[in-house]
Design an enzyme around this catalytic site. Structure first.
Site, PDB file in Angstrom:
ATOM      1  N   HIS A 188       4.765  -0.100  -0.048  1.00  0.00           N
ATOM      2  CA  HIS A 188       5.541  -0.981   0.911  1.00  0.00           C
ATOM      3  C   HIS A 188       4.520  -2.276   1.511  1.00  0.00           C
ATOM      4  O   HIS A 188       3.241  -1.760   1.256  1.00  0.00           O
ATOM      5  CB  HIS A 188       6.086  -0.241   2.115  1.00  0.00           C
ATOM      6  CG  HIS A 188       5.297   0.544   2.872  1.00  0.00           C
ATOM      7  ND1 HIS A 188       4.771   1.830   2.234  1.00  0.00           N
ATOM      8  CD2 HIS A 188       4.502   0.501   4.114  1.00  0.00           C
ATOM      9  CE1 HIS A 188       3.943   2.337   3.469  1.00  0.00           C
ATOM     10  NE2 HIS A 188       3.644   1.588   4.292  1.00  0.00           N
ATOM     11  N   ARG A 209       5.389  -9.214  17.382  1.00  0.00           N
ATOM     12  CA  ARG A 209       5.991  -8.148  16.896  1.00  0.00           C
ATOM     13  C   ARG A 209       5.170  -6.780  17.149  1.00  0.00           C
ATOM     14  O   ARG A 209       3.990  -6.398  16.968  1.00  0.00           O
ATOM     15  CB  ARG A 209       5.893  -7.969  15.267  1.00  0.00           C
ATOM     16  CG  ARG A 209       6.569  -6.859  14.481  1.00  0.00           C
ATOM     17  CD  ARG A 209       6.368  -7.054  13.035  1.00  0.00           C
ATOM     18  NE  ARG A 209       6.976  -6.137  12.144  1.00  0.00           N
ATOM     19  CZ  ARG A 209       6.666  -4.960  11.746  1.00  0.00           C
ATOM     20  NH1 ARG A 209       5.396  -4.319  12.403  1.00  0.00           N
ATOM     21  NH2 ARG A 209       7.253  -4.365  11.125  1.00  0.00           N
ATOM     22  N   ASP A 242       0.934   4.823   1.793  1.00  0.00           N
ATOM     23  CA  ASP A 242       0.433   5.825   2.848  1.00  0.00           C
ATOM     24  C   ASP A 242      -0.258   7.080   2.370  1.00  0.00           C
ATOM     25  O   ASP A 242      -1.402   7.513   2.932  1.00  0.00           O
ATOM     26  CB  ASP A 242       1.445   6.031   3.743  1.00  0.00           C
ATOM     27  CG  ASP A 242       1.812   4.761   4.685  1.00  0.00           C
ATOM     28  OD1 ASP A 242       1.327   3.973   4.588  1.00  0.00           O
ATOM     29  OD2 ASP A 242       3.080   5.182   5.209  1.00  0.00           O
ATOM     30  N   HIS A 278       0.816  -1.271   0.008  1.00  0.00           N
ATOM     31  CA  HIS A 278      -0.149  -0.103   0.057  1.00  0.00           C
ATOM     32  C   HIS A 278       0.886   1.371  -0.166  1.00  0.00           C
ATOM     33  O   HIS A 278       2.119   1.096   0.169  1.00  0.00           O
ATOM     34  CB  HIS A 278      -0.844  -0.190   1.199  1.00  0.00           C
ATOM     35  CG  HIS A 278      -0.249  -0.047   2.505  1.00  0.00           C
ATOM     36  ND1 HIS A 278       0.333  -1.201   3.153  1.00  0.00           N
ATOM     37  CD2 HIS A 278       0.125   1.149   3.382  1.00  0.00           C
ATOM     38  CE1 HIS A 278       0.792  -0.885   4.271  1.00  0.00           C
ATOM     39  NE2 HIS A 278       0.766   0.667   4.617  1.00  0.00           N
TER      40      HIS A 278
END
Length: 312
Positions: free
Chosen positions: A281, A291, A225, A223
C-alpha cells in the site's frame, strides 16, 4: 643470369587509396560502435520513461476502485485476500498469527465526537514542532516528535510543559480508542483478543503538500508493513480529517494485481488490515490542506508488546 629488381616507391595515389580504405574501415567501426551504444542508450531511456509513464498511468483513477468513499457510512466492509508467505519467516502464535488475511473499513467503532477529541490531542502535540517537509509524526509512547529534519523526545525536550498540553483524560481516551480498534480487529479476523498486543511505532501523523526534505517526508512510496516493521501483524488507521473537505489527494491505496483499491479518509473511520505483502500500500501525495490520522499497530509476539502511553 637474372637480376633481382628492387621494388620502387609506390605511387602516391596507391598509398592514398590504402589510407582511404583504412580510414573507411575505422570510420565504419566507429559508426557501428556509436550506433550500438546509441541504441542501448535509447533503449534504456525509453525503458525508464516507459516505467515512469506506466507508473503515472496506473496512478490514474481509471485504474483504481474505491473501496470506501468519504460519503459512505460503513458498519463493517471486509475484503479477503490470500495470505502471503511473509509470516512464515517469523515465529507463529496460535490464535493470533494471520491465517485469514484481508482489509476492512468500519465507520461505527469511533464516533465523530471522539475522533475530534483525538484530533485535538494530535494538534496540541504537533504544535510543539513539525517536519520541514510534508509529513510530521507524534508518538506519545516514545515521545518522538518531528522537529525540522530530525526528531526530539517531547518528554525530555519540553519537560513540564507537557502537563500544560495533555492530561490524564487525554491518555485515557487514547487507551479506550486503541482498545476499541483492537477488539474490532480480533472479531474481523477471528483471533484471540488477549493474544493481540499493541506494538511500536504507533503514532499521530500530519501530512500536507510541503516539499519533502528528508526520506522521512516521502510517505507516498508503496511499502509492506511486515517488511518495514517485522513486529507488525495487523495495522490500523483512525482518520481524523475528511477527504475533499480538509485536504485533497491523500487517499490510502492498496496495490493489487489488476486494480488498486482506495480508502478515502473520513473523520472517525477505522481502516485495518493484515500487515504482510498481501496488503502492499501507499498514501497518495496530499495536494492541498492538511491530513491527520493515527496509526495503531498490533503484534502477536509479546516480546514486541508496548503499553499505552501515560503522562511522565
Amino acid at each position: 643470369m637474372s637480376t633481382l629488381r628492387r621494388a620502387g616507391p609506390r605511387k602516391v595515389e596507391d598509398r592514398n587509396q590504402d589510407g582511404d580504405q583504412t580510414g573507411m574501415i575505422k570510420n565504419k567501426s566507429k559508426r557501428a560502435t556509436w550506433q550500438k551504444w546509441f541504441t542501448v542508450a535509447v533503449s534504456v531511456t525509453l525503458s525508464v520513461v516507459s516505467t515512469v509513464v506506466l507508473w503515472d498511468y496506473l496512478q490514474e483513477d481509471d485504474f483504481k476502485e474505491v473501496f470506501a468513499r468519504q460519503t459512505d457510512i460503513l458498519e463493517g466492509k471486509f475484503f479477503e485476500v490470500p495470505c502471503s508467505k511473509d509470516y512464515e519467516s517469523y515465529k507463529r502464535f496460535a490464535g493470533c498469527t494471520p491465517t485469514k488475511c484481508g482489509r476492512a473499513v468500519q465507520d461505527t467503532v469511533v464516533n465523530r465526537e471522539v475522533a475530534l477529541k483525538m484530533l485535538r490531542i494530535a494538534k496540541r502535540g504537533l504544535s510543539l514542532g513539525g517536519s520541514d517537509g510534508g509529513a510530521s509524526i507524534l508518538d506519545l509512547h516514545s515521545g518522538a516528535l518531528s522537529m525540522g529534519k530530525q526528531f526530539v523526545n517531547i518528554y525530555r525536550y519540553f519537560g513540564d510543559q507537557i502537563n500544560d498540553l495533555f492530561d490524564e483524560e487525554d491518555f485515557a481516551l487514547y487507551s479506550n480508542v486503541r482498545w476499541r480498534i483492537q477488539k474490532e480487529i480480533a472479531e474481523a479476523f477471528g483471533i484471540d483478543i488477549t493474544r493481540l498486543h499493541l506494538t511500536k511505532p504507533t503514532f499521530f501523523s500530519r501530512m500536507n503538500n510541503t516539499e519533502a526534505k528528508t526520506m522521512h517526508d516521502e510517505y507516498w512510496h508503496p511499502h509492506i508493513d511486515k517488511v518495514t516493521y517485522g513486529s507488525f501483524d495487523y495495522t490500523s488507521l483512525l482518520y481524523l480529517s475528511d477527504y475533499k473537505i480538509d485536504f485533497g489527494g491523500g487517499k490510502f491505496v492498496f496495490v493489487d494485481e489488476l486494480v488498486n483499491r482506495t480508502v478515502e479518509p473520513r473523520i472517525g473511520r477505522v481502516s485495518f488490515f493484515t500487515s504482510g505483502s498481501e496488503n502492499l500500500h501507499y498514501v497518495e501525495k496530499v495536494s492541498w490542506g492538511t491530513r491527520y490520522a493515527i496509526t495503531v499497530s498490533f503484534t502477536c509476539d509479546p516480546v514486541h508488546a508496548i503499553q499505552d502511553p501515560s503522562l511522565p
